[in-house]
Design a protein around this motif. Structure first.
Motif, PDB file in Angstrom:
ATOM      1  N   PRO A   1     139.756 -59.774  12.828  1.00 45.60           N
ATOM      2  CA  PRO A   1     138.488 -59.796  13.380  1.00 45.60           C
ATOM      3  C   PRO A   1     137.586 -58.676  13.169  1.00 45.60           C
ATOM      4  CG  PRO A   1     140.213 -58.887  14.839  1.00 45.60           C
ATOM      5  CD  PRO A   1     141.009 -59.499  13.455  1.00 45.60           C
ATOM      6  N   ALA A   2     136.274 -58.894  13.166  1.00 44.57           N
ATOM      7  CA  ALA A   2     135.210 -58.089  12.768  1.00 44.57           C
ATOM      8  C   ALA A   2     135.133 -57.009  13.919  1.00 44.57           C
ATOM      9  CB  ALA A   2     133.743 -58.935  12.866  1.00 44.57           C
ATOM     10  N   LYS A   3     134.863 -55.735  13.562  1.00 43.88           N
ATOM     11  CA  LYS A   3     134.930 -54.555  14.433  1.00 43.88           C
ATOM     12  C   LYS A   3     133.558 -54.737  15.040  1.00 43.88           C
ATOM     13  CE  LYS A   3     137.966 -52.059  11.500  1.00 43.88           C
ATOM     14  NZ  LYS A   3     138.052 -50.606  10.505  1.00 43.88           N
ATOM     15  N   LYS A   4     133.892 -54.277  16.354  1.00 43.64           N
ATOM     16  CA  LYS A   4     132.428 -54.216  17.366  1.00 43.64           C
ATOM     17  C   LYS A   4     132.147 -52.993  17.637  1.00 43.64           C
ATOM     18  CE  LYS A   4     132.146 -58.655  17.698  1.00 43.64           C
ATOM     19  NZ  LYS A   4     131.139 -59.731  17.155  1.00 43.64           N
ATOM     20  N   PHE A   5     131.566 -52.054  16.764  1.00 48.46           N
ATOM     21  CA  PHE A   5     131.428 -50.707  17.122  1.00 48.46           C
ATOM     22  C   PHE A   5     129.847 -50.630  17.872  1.00 48.46           C
ATOM     23  CE2 PHE A   5     134.205 -49.147  13.411  1.00 48.46           C
ATOM     24  CZ  PHE A   5     135.265 -49.564  14.134  1.00 48.46           C
ATOM     25  N   ILE A   6     129.696 -49.499  18.477  1.00 48.47           N
ATOM     26  CA  ILE A   6     128.560 -49.328  19.234  1.00 48.47           C
ATOM     27  C   ILE A   6     127.590 -48.711  17.891  1.00 48.47           C
ATOM     28  CG2 ILE A   6     127.464 -47.687  20.855  1.00 48.47           C
ATOM     29  CD1 ILE A   6     129.885 -47.624  22.348  1.00 48.47           C
ATOM     30  N   SER A   7     126.335 -49.264  18.020  1.00 47.98           N
ATOM     31  CA  SER A   7     125.283 -48.682  17.114  1.00 47.98           C
ATOM     32  C   SER A   7     124.435 -47.504  17.427  1.00 47.98           C
ATOM     33  CB  SER A   7     124.323 -49.983  16.748  1.00 47.98           C
ATOM     34  OG  SER A   7     123.281 -49.482  16.101  1.00 47.98           O
TER      35      SER A   7
ATOM     36  N   SER B   1     127.218 -51.088  13.606  1.00 43.66           N
ATOM     37  CA  SER B   1     127.150 -52.345  13.936  1.00 43.66           C
ATOM     38  C   SER B   1     127.174 -53.439  12.941  1.00 43.66           C
ATOM     39  CB  SER B   1     125.811 -52.757  14.907  1.00 43.66           C
ATOM     40  OG  SER B   1     124.805 -52.712  14.130  1.00 43.66           O
ATOM     41  N   ASN B   2     126.899 -52.870  11.612  1.00 39.66           N
ATOM     42  CA  ASN B   2     127.159 -53.826  10.535  1.00 39.66           C
ATOM     43  C   ASN B   2     128.501 -53.944  10.191  1.00 39.66           C
ATOM     44  OD1 ASN B   2     127.269 -54.534   7.818  1.00 39.66           O
ATOM     45  ND2 ASN B   2     125.337 -53.703   7.093  1.00 39.66           N
ATOM     46  N   PRO B   3     129.132 -55.150   9.976  1.00 38.92           N
ATOM     47  CA  PRO B   3     130.632 -55.399   9.948  1.00 38.92           C
ATOM     48  C   PRO B   3     131.033 -54.546   8.462  1.00 38.92           C
ATOM     49  CG  PRO B   3     129.607 -57.518  10.623  1.00 38.92           C
ATOM     50  CD  PRO B   3     128.303 -56.530  10.489  1.00 38.92           C
ATOM     51  N   LYS B   4     130.246 -54.723   7.589  1.00 40.03           N
ATOM     52  CA  LYS B   4     130.564 -54.343   6.143  1.00 40.03           C
ATOM     53  C   LYS B   4     130.821 -52.627   6.263  1.00 40.03           C
ATOM     54  CE  LYS B   4     128.712 -57.976   3.220  1.00 40.03           C
ATOM     55  NZ  LYS B   4     127.791 -58.424   2.287  1.00 40.03           N
TER      56      LYS B   4
ATOM     57  N   ASN C   1     133.788 -51.805   8.612  1.00 39.51           N
ATOM     58  CA  ASN C   1     135.174 -51.888   8.146  1.00 39.51           C
ATOM     59  C   ASN C   1     135.627 -50.600   7.312  1.00 39.51           C
ATOM     60  OD1 ASN C   1     135.631 -54.398   8.992  1.00 39.51           O
ATOM     61  ND2 ASN C   1     134.717 -55.417   7.272  1.00 39.51           N
ATOM     62  N   ARG C   2     134.755 -49.731   6.991  1.00 47.48           N
ATOM     63  CA  ARG C   2     135.033 -48.425   6.350  1.00 47.48           C
ATOM     64  C   ARG C   2     135.629 -47.329   7.334  1.00 47.48           C
ATOM     65  NH1 ARG C   2     129.662 -49.001   3.333  1.00 47.48           N
ATOM     66  NH2 ARG C   2     129.343 -46.874   4.360  1.00 47.48           N
ATOM     67  N   PHE C   3     135.253 -47.588   8.623  1.00 45.37           N
ATOM     68  CA  PHE C   3     135.417 -46.643   9.760  1.00 45.37           C
ATOM     69  C   PHE C   3     136.649 -46.985  10.707  1.00 45.37           C
ATOM     70  CE2 PHE C   3     131.389 -45.354   7.874  1.00 45.37           C
ATOM     71  CZ  PHE C   3     131.345 -44.247   8.215  1.00 45.37           C
ATOM     72  N   LYS C   4     136.975 -46.179  11.385  1.00 45.81           N
ATOM     73  CA  LYS C   4     137.898 -46.352  12.361  1.00 45.81           C
ATOM     74  C   LYS C   4     137.512 -45.842  13.841  1.00 45.81           C
ATOM     75  CE  LYS C   4     140.618 -42.132  11.454  1.00 45.81           C
ATOM     76  NZ  LYS C   4     141.834 -41.573  10.990  1.00 45.81           N
ATOM     77  N   GLU C   5     138.022 -46.182  14.757  1.00 46.07           N
ATOM     78  CA  GLU C   5     137.430 -45.898  16.147  1.00 46.07           C
ATOM     79  C   GLU C   5     138.544 -45.283  16.939  1.00 46.07           C
ATOM     80  OE1 GLU C   5     134.873 -48.262  19.310  1.00 46.07           O
ATOM     81  OE2 GLU C   5     136.851 -48.839  19.273  1.00 46.07           O
ATOM     82  N   GLU C   6     138.394 -44.589  17.803  1.00 41.72           N
ATOM     83  CA  GLU C   6     139.291 -43.593  18.668  1.00 41.72           C
ATOM     84  C   GLU C   6     138.541 -43.438  20.108  1.00 41.72           C
ATOM     85  OE1 GLU C   6     142.315 -40.023  18.826  1.00 41.72           O
ATOM     86  OE2 GLU C   6     140.817 -39.927  17.646  1.00 41.72           O
ATOM     87  N   THR C   7     139.072 -43.981  21.090  1.00 38.60           N
ATOM     88  CA  THR C   7     138.548 -44.024  22.494  1.00 38.60           C
ATOM     89  C   THR C   7     139.552 -42.916  23.341  1.00 38.60           C
ATOM     90  OG1 THR C   7     137.570 -45.987  22.034  1.00 38.60           O
ATOM     91  CG2 THR C   7     137.661 -45.109  24.339  1.00 38.60           C
TER      92      THR C   7
END
Length: 191
Positions: A25-31, A85-88, A91-97
């Motif tokens: 699934p596409a990553k949904k990161f905050i822009s 916010s750009n899916p391409k 995909n090169r980043f990871k998220e930690e909350t």
């Protein structure tokens, strides 16, 4: 007839193999770029006095009022980071909350999967949770640019609705490290 049947079977197998591949699934990161753009637009249309502090070395400090038209240019280091916010790009980043109950803050940290291939090493958002709507209070970004003859590190901090600061540390071969700090403030008296 045999060739037609074999081709039909091959096409069916290929179609089934393509359908069975699972897509992540596409990553949904905050822009962060969108948040900063919103801040820049707000300051551009406000009547806040904008103050720019330039500390080039430990002995010289220059303070000037920054014309509204130059605010976006002063913030360009924030506006040119990769937009997650750009899916391409995401995909090169990871998220930690992380939620810190003692200070009631959520920290969202974005870091590259392959740090050697990325200029931006970290994007960190500090968020104040609220049932009526969470609010980003600050953004911290680390950017590193290295080549054969120099290295450049930018530590960038944006305090929402108040100020931003860019600390630039540069190093050239055979020369001492240089540090430059730019701080731009607006609306500080109201917060």
């Amino acid at each position: 007839m045999k060739k037609g049947g074999i081709i039909c079977i091959c096409l069916c197998i290929t179609a089934l193999a393509c359908k069975s591949k699972r897509t992540e699934p596409a990553k949904k990161f905050i822009s962060v770029v969108s948040l900063i753009n919103e801040q820049v637009r707000h300051v551009d249309t406000s009547l806040y006095p904008i103050l720019k502090l330039d500390l080039s070395d430990s002995t010289h400090t220059d303070t000037v009022f920054l014309p509204r038209e130059q605010f976006a240019d002063a913030a360009k280091d924030f506006l040119t980071i990769p937009d997650l916010s750009n899916p391409k790009i995401a995909n090169r980043f990871k998220e930690e909350t992380i939620y810190d109950k003692t200070i009631n803050r959520v920290t969202i940290n974005y870091s590259p999967l392959d740090p050697k291939k990325e200029e931006v090493q970290q994007q960190e958002l500090s968020i104040i949770p609220n049932p009526s709507g969470d609010k980003v209070s600050s953004i911290y970004i680390t950017r590193e640019i290295s080549n054969r003859d120099s290295s450049l590190k930018k530590l960038m901090f944006w305090q929402m609705d108040k100020s931003f600061q860019i600390t630039t540390i540069s190093q050239k071969p055979g020369q001492p490290e240089k540090t430059k700090i730019i701080k731009v403030t607006w609306n500080e008296q109201d917060n």
